[in-house]
Write an enzyme that holds these catalytic residues in place. Structure first.
Site, short mmCIF file in Angstrom:
data_model
loop_
_atom_site.label_atom_id
_atom_site.label_comp_id
_atom_site.label_asym_id
_atom_site.label_seq_id
_atom_site.Cartn_x
_atom_site.Cartn_y
_atom_site.Cartn_z
N LYS A 194 0.83 -1.21 0.00
CA LYS A 194 0.00 0.00 0.00
C LYS A 194 0.87 1.27 0.00
O LYS A 194 0.64 2.18 -0.77
CB LYS A 194 -0.94 0.03 1.22
CG LYS A 194 -1.88 -1.16 1.33
CD LYS A 194 -2.89 -0.99 2.45
CE LYS A 194 -2.30 -0.94 3.85
NZ LYS A 194 -1.67 -2.21 4.29
N ARG B 111 -10.30 -0.05 8.65
CA ARG B 111 -9.79 -1.35 9.05
C ARG B 111 -10.83 -2.17 9.81
O ARG B 111 -10.52 -3.29 10.23
CB ARG B 111 -8.58 -1.16 9.95
CG ARG B 111 -7.24 -1.37 9.24
CD ARG B 111 -6.20 -1.07 10.28
NE ARG B 111 -4.90 -1.62 10.08
CZ ARG B 111 -3.88 -0.96 9.53
NH1 ARG B 111 -4.04 0.22 9.00
NH2 ARG B 111 -2.69 -1.52 9.51
N ARG C 38 11.40 -4.46 5.53
CA ARG C 38 11.13 -3.04 5.75
C ARG C 38 11.62 -2.63 7.14
O ARG C 38 12.15 -1.54 7.33
CB ARG C 38 9.62 -2.79 5.61
CG ARG C 38 9.17 -1.38 5.85
CD ARG C 38 7.71 -1.20 5.50
NE ARG C 38 6.82 -1.82 6.46
CZ ARG C 38 5.50 -1.96 6.30
NH1 ARG C 38 4.92 -1.55 5.20
NH2 ARG C 38 4.76 -2.52 7.23
N ARG D 212 10.61 1.03 12.44
CA ARG D 212 9.32 0.75 13.09
C ARG D 212 9.44 -0.48 13.96
O ARG D 212 9.73 -1.57 13.46
CB ARG D 212 8.25 0.50 12.01
CG ARG D 212 7.69 1.74 11.41
CD ARG D 212 6.67 1.42 10.34
NE ARG D 212 5.54 0.63 10.81
CZ ARG D 212 4.47 0.35 10.08
NH1 ARG D 212 4.40 0.81 8.84
NH2 ARG D 212 3.49 -0.36 10.57
P1 AMP Z 1 0.00 0.72 9.22
O1 AMP Z 1 1.08 1.72 9.05
O2 AMP Z 1 -1.19 1.01 8.35
O3 AMP Z 1 0.47 -0.70 9.07
O4 AMP Z 1 -0.52 0.87 10.73
C1 AMP Z 1 0.32 0.61 11.83
C2 AMP Z 1 -0.52 0.43 13.09
O5 AMP Z 1 -1.27 1.63 13.35
C3 AMP Z 1 -1.55 -0.68 13.02
O6 AMP Z 1 -1.00 -1.95 13.34
C4 AMP Z 1 -2.57 -0.20 14.07
O7 AMP Z 1 -2.09 -0.44 15.38
C5 AMP Z 1 -2.56 1.31 13.86
N1 AMP Z 1 -3.57 1.71 12.85
C6 AMP Z 1 -3.35 2.25 11.62
N2 AMP Z 1 -4.50 2.49 10.96
C7 AMP Z 1 -5.48 2.08 11.80
C8 AMP Z 1 -6.91 2.04 11.70
N3 AMP Z 1 -7.55 2.45 10.58
N4 AMP Z 1 -7.61 1.56 12.77
C9 AMP Z 1 -6.99 1.16 13.89
N5 AMP Z 1 -5.66 1.13 14.04
C10 AMP Z 1 -4.90 1.59 13.02
#
Ligand code: AMP
Length: 191
Positions: free
Chosen positions: A14, A89, A128, A134
């Protein structure tokens, strides 16, 4: 407006594809993961709250996430459209997004579901993690928890939009250019 959801498990590509779509269609990119990481780096109360969930591979509660997303969308009244990355999500997040877009007299055009096998996802996320810094990308158990959360809470979002004929499944394995071409085609396929 052209509003897209870029959908897929952690490591599905993404973050790589979003800037390509932004450039091609002139959209505003909203990544809830990036927004939470920004808040965390600045040690805001929202960042501190999000951190406790993110470090466990769990989702931040809907009430917090939906409020943050809403503010970000409303901050761009001039937008030609949005690309939502990592949001919605959960089904309640999808319902809240649809309600917000209805208020703005627009809607989601398509959910682009990028599919990649689990083994490759884990390999990509660990790769990554070597450069992203991260914490949630560096621990296999946390990555597996994120994948399990994706299956149980997030996959139903693709089914939710499929009811309206808005879900397009795209093979997420190949070169960056091949995958972009598939996404362009999938966007064009929806009326
Ligand atoms: P990502 O960068 O999209 O992989 O998001 C990293 C982390 O942020 C996820 O594992 C969740 O803990 C939190 N997170 C990101 N987007 C959401 C969302 N839409 N709803 C809930 N938690 C989120």
């Amino acid at each position: 407006m052209l509003n897209l959801i870029l959908f897929g498990a952690p490591g599905s590509g993404k973050g790589t594809q979003a800037p390509i779509l932004v450039e091609k269609y002139g959209l505003i990119h909203i990544s809830t993961g990036d927004l939470f990481r920004y808040e965390m780096q600045n040690n805001t109360p929202l960042g501190l709250e999000a951190k406790s969930y993110m470090s466990q591979g769990a989702l931040v509660p809907d009430s917090v996430t939906i409020g943050m997303l809403r503010n970000k969308v409303l901050a761009h009244p001039e937008a030609k459209g949005f690309i939502f990355d990592g949001f919605p999500r959960t089904v309640p997040q999808a319902e809240a997004l649809d309600a917000l877009l209805t208020e703005l007299k627009t809607s989601i055009k398509v959910l682009l579901a990028m599919e990649v096998a689990d083994e490759l996802l884990i390999e990509r996320v660990l790769g990554r993690g070597q450069t992203s810094g991260r914490a949630d990308d560096q621990n296999v158990e946390t990555i597996k928890k994120r994948l399990a959360t994706y299956r149980s809470e997030t996959v139903p979002v693709a089914d939710y939009y499929a009811q309206y004929g808005k879900t397009q499944v795209v093979d997420g394995v190949g070169s960056v250019e091949e995958i972009s071409a598939r996404l362009f085609e999938a966007i064009a396929a929806v009326k």
